[in-house]
Design a protein around this motif. Structure first.
Motif, PDB file in Angstrom:
ATOM      1  N   VAL A   7       0.863  -1.188   0.000  1.00 38.38           N
ATOM      2  CA  VAL A   7       0.000   0.000   0.000  1.00 38.38           C
ATOM      3  C   VAL A   7       0.897   1.236   0.000  1.00 38.38           C
ATOM      4  O   VAL A   7       1.749   1.396   0.872  1.00 38.38           O
ATOM      5  CB  VAL A   7      -0.933   0.013   1.228  1.00 38.38           C
ATOM      6  CG1 VAL A   7      -1.876   1.197   1.157  1.00 38.38           C
ATOM      7  CG2 VAL A   7      -1.704  -1.290   1.325  1.00 38.38           C
ATOM      8  N   THR A   8       0.708   2.078  -1.003  1.00 37.51           N
ATOM      9  CA  THR A   8       1.564   3.246  -1.151  1.00 37.51           C
ATOM     10  C   THR A   8       0.720   4.483  -1.396  1.00 37.51           C
ATOM     11  O   THR A   8      -0.262   4.415  -2.129  1.00 37.51           O
ATOM     12  CB  THR A   8       2.525   3.038  -2.345  1.00 37.51           C
ATOM     13  OG1 THR A   8       3.229   1.821  -2.161  1.00 37.51           O
ATOM     14  CG2 THR A   8       3.510   4.172  -2.471  1.00 37.51           C
ATOM     15  N   ASN A   9       1.101   5.577  -0.775  1.00 34.09           N
ATOM     16  CA  ASN A   9       0.475   6.867  -1.095  1.00 34.09           C
ATOM     17  C   ASN A   9       1.316   7.542  -2.170  1.00 34.09           C
ATOM     18  O   ASN A   9       2.529   7.313  -2.229  1.00 34.09           O
ATOM     19  CB  ASN A   9       0.422   7.774   0.141  1.00 34.09           C
ATOM     20  CG  ASN A   9      -0.622   7.335   1.161  1.00 34.09           C
ATOM     21  OD1 ASN A   9      -0.651   7.827   2.262  1.00 34.09           O
ATOM     22  ND2 ASN A   9      -1.467   6.390   0.781  1.00 34.09           N
ATOM     23  N   PRO A  10       0.685   8.378  -2.987  1.00 37.02           N
ATOM     24  CA  PRO A  10       1.448   9.002  -4.070  1.00 37.02           C
ATOM     25  C   PRO A  10       2.341  10.153  -3.582  1.00 37.02           C
ATOM     26  O   PRO A  10       2.188  11.281  -4.009  1.00 37.02           O
ATOM     27  CB  PRO A  10       0.371   9.495  -5.038  1.00 37.02           C
ATOM     28  CG  PRO A  10      -0.877   9.512  -4.267  1.00 37.02           C
ATOM     29  CD  PRO A  10      -0.740   8.672  -3.067  1.00 37.02           C
ATOM     30  N   GLU A  11       3.241   9.862  -2.700  1.00 35.39           N
ATOM     31  CA  GLU A  11       4.216  10.881  -2.270  1.00 35.39           C
ATOM     32  C   GLU A  11       5.553  10.192  -2.009  1.00 35.39           C
ATOM     33  O   GLU A  11       5.600   8.990  -1.721  1.00 35.39           O
ATOM     34  CB  GLU A  11       3.701  11.655  -1.053  1.00 35.39           C
ATOM     35  CG  GLU A  11       3.190  10.800   0.082  1.00 35.39           C
ATOM     36  CD  GLU A  11       4.146  10.712   1.219  1.00 35.39           C
ATOM     37  OE1 GLU A  11       5.134  11.468   1.223  1.00 35.39           O
ATOM     38  OE2 GLU A  11       3.937   9.872   2.102  1.00 35.39           O
ATOM     39  N   VAL A  12       6.649  10.962  -2.100  1.00 32.77           N
ATOM     40  CA  VAL A  12       7.974  10.342  -2.200  1.00 32.77           C
ATOM     41  C   VAL A  12       8.373   9.486  -0.994  1.00 32.77           C
ATOM     42  O   VAL A  12       8.958   8.416  -1.170  1.00 32.77           O
ATOM     43  CB  VAL A  12       9.075  11.387  -2.473  1.00 32.77           C
ATOM     44  CG1 VAL A  12       9.049  11.821  -3.920  1.00 32.77           C
ATOM     45  CG2 VAL A  12       8.971  12.583  -1.553  1.00 32.77           C
ATOM     46  N   SER A  13       8.049   9.935   0.220  1.00 37.74           N
ATOM     47  CA  SER A  13       8.527   9.153   1.365  1.00 37.74           C
ATOM     48  C   SER A  13       7.808   7.809   1.450  1.00 37.74           C
ATOM     49  O   SER A  13       8.414   6.790   1.791  1.00 37.74           O
ATOM     50  CB  SER A  13       8.367   9.941   2.665  1.00 37.74           C
ATOM     51  OG  SER A  13       7.020  10.251   2.880  1.00 37.74           O
TER      52      SER A  13
END
Lengths: 269, 244
Positions: free
Chosen positions: A141-147
């Motif tokens: 699960v990933t959010n669309p931001e770099v970290s």
């Protein structure tokens, strides 16, 4: 033999528990016997999202320590017969989990269930390691931001080196990307990474995009997995994800901007 | 306000430690006859005066010690100095010789076949190490992505056919080839091989290094970013060039 799915991310707050609740409910609604396990010992949340917090008697750690039988700790879901929940212990910490203990429980559950969904805690320490160690499939699960993307990449590295499949030199864990809290409008404004950006960095099979949605918070607060809210965009996104995971061919949605009323009327694009 | 010297210290460290290998002539002694040694050095000097003039040398007394012949280290260094050479080390000496050398500010190097009994264990370790080092370096081929936090080390060349993520580190004693996007840290020639090169099909690296000479991402200008390049060392500076 059950298929073991780990829902993981590295970073916290990206939607692991929401996703665990939604996909386990989705799988169960499709008729597969499913159990979802909360590995976040000490920060028990899954039971809240699943709306069963008032029915917890025994937990994961009790079963590991032999203080309760597996059947006593499993909670049958109110909405769906085929779904069970194994809650985490709130009064203990991750050290209460052991590799042998977790392995034994997963082995026992494998006899009765088709899918075992492991809701991983944030971080890359013991709890997260044990949640992914026995996995066959991994939902990143990933959010669309770099970290978040960076942490997911780190997690992928651990999946390919520190899991049972890696250590036994078996076929590697199948990895799927779930991009959550996605907002096409903000991508367009350059405030958010796009699906393409994330895929380029992670080079991972995209299982689905879950749009940023008010319905997720509402669902969490009311203790019903968002997938049961069939009218909501997030609910539909999770339904698509479950269908795709089970091999159905569903086109991706929620990647492009929503057409406004004006756009709909004139059928632009 | 910052003074000039303060600005200097802010911008660059006073010194850096770097690893380098040198090739130094070793004088292997088989006799303790100082006169004969002096004569021999003189003759050598005549053969190639420029080569030996002020040349650093290491003298090896291992053979002497094996034969049980003693030699005075102080006299020996004097003879070497007189021949125009600069002794920078002793090898194969026993403890007495080594401490004598240290008094003369000459460092002692351990040898592969040291005669002193108590260093016997060390000798074995040394031998196994040199044996592994003598093995031919192997090329390592990686076909899966190298993810953030992972490290890959190759004793020879390293070939990677997938992407290298930001936060990953790939190291090789030889060359490094990445036939995909390179976002992590890449270090070639880590044991000091200045001939090592780095090749990649899309340069976005956080750090590139050859034999300890490095550049960080900030030093890479846009003309070489996001394209296939090779990196090599020329007079201690990294040259980054398009491959195509």
């Amino acid at each position: 033999m059950a298929r073991i799915i780990v829902v993981t991310s590295g970073k916290g707050g990206v939607g692991k528990t929401t996703t665990s609740a939604a996909i386990s409910m989705g799988l169960a609604k499709k008729g597969h016997k499913t159990v979802v396990i909360d590995f976040d010992v000490g920060l028990r949340n899954l039971d809240l999202i699943m709306g069963c917090e008032r029915r917890v008697v025994y937990d994961f750690v009790n079963v590991i320590n032999g203080e309760a039988a597996l059947n006593q700790a499993l909670i049958r879901d109110k909405h769906c017969e085929a779904l069970s929940i194994l809650p985490a212990s709130q009064t203990r910490d991750k050290d209460a989990l052991s590799l042998e203990g977790v392995g034994k429980i997963l082995e026992d559950l494998s006899k009765d269930f088709d899918y075992i969904v492991c809701d991983s805690p944030a971080g890359i320490e013991k709890g997260a390691h044990l949640a992914m160690y026995f996995a066959d499939d991994a939902f990143i699960v990933t959010n669309p931001e770099v970290s978040s993307v960076r942490d997911s990449d780190r997690m992928l590295g651990l999946l390919s080196s520190k899991s049972r499949r890696a250590e036994l030199n078996q076929e590697p864990i199948k990895e799927y990307l779930l991009l959550s809290r996605y907002s096409p409008d903000r991508v367009k404004l350059g405030e958010m990474l796009s699906v393409q950006d994330v895929q380029e960095i992670l080079s991972l099979h995209l299982l689905g995009v879950i749009p940023e949605s008010k319905s997720v918070l509402n669902a969490s607060n009311s203790g019903t997995p968002v997938i049961l809210d069939e009218k909501s965009d997030a609910g539909q996104a999770y339904a698509d994800i479950v269908a795709r995971y089970l091999g159905e061919d569903k086109p991706h949605r929620f990647i492009d901007e929503k057409k406004g009323l004006f756009g709909k009327l004139f059928g632009s694009k | 306000m910052l003074t000039d010297s303060e600005i200097m210290t802010c911008s660059a460290p006073v010194l850096e430690f770097k690893s380098s290998t040198f090739s130094v002539p070793v004088i292997v002694l088989s006799n303790n006859d100082l006169v004969a040694i002096e004569e021999h050095l003189r003759k050598k000097n005549l053969l190639a005066p420029d080569f030996f003039k002020n040349s650093p040398v290491v003298f090896d007394v291992q053979l002497l010690n094996q034969k049980g012949i003693s030699i005075d280290i102080e006299d020996l260094t004097r003879v070497i100095y007189q021949a125009g050479m600069l002794p920078i080390g002793i090898r194969g000496g026993d403890e007495l010789q080594n401490s004598k050398a240290r008094e003369l500010r000459i460092p002692a190097y351990s040898s592969l076949h040291s005669v002193s009994a108590e260093s016997g264990k060390k000798v074995v370790q040394k031998n196994t190490k040199s044996a592994t080092a003598a093995e031919s370096p192997t090329t390592l081929i990686i076909t899966h992505p190298v993810r953030s936090g992972q490290r890959v080390y190759a004793t020879g060349d390293l070939i990677i056919l997938a992407q290298v993520s930001a936060g990953a580190e790939i190291l090789a004693e030889g060359n490094v080839h990445v036939y995909n996007t390179l976002r992590g840290r890449v270090l070639a020639g880590v044991q000091g091989n200045t001939e090592a090169r780095i090749f990649c099909s899309d340069l976005q690296a956080e750090l590139i290094s050859i034999a300890g000479n490095y550049k960080i991402s900030e030093d890479l200008n846009d003309s070489i970013r996001n394209k296939p390049v090779q990196v090599y060392l020329q007079e201690h500076s990294l040259i980054i060039k398009d491959i195509l």
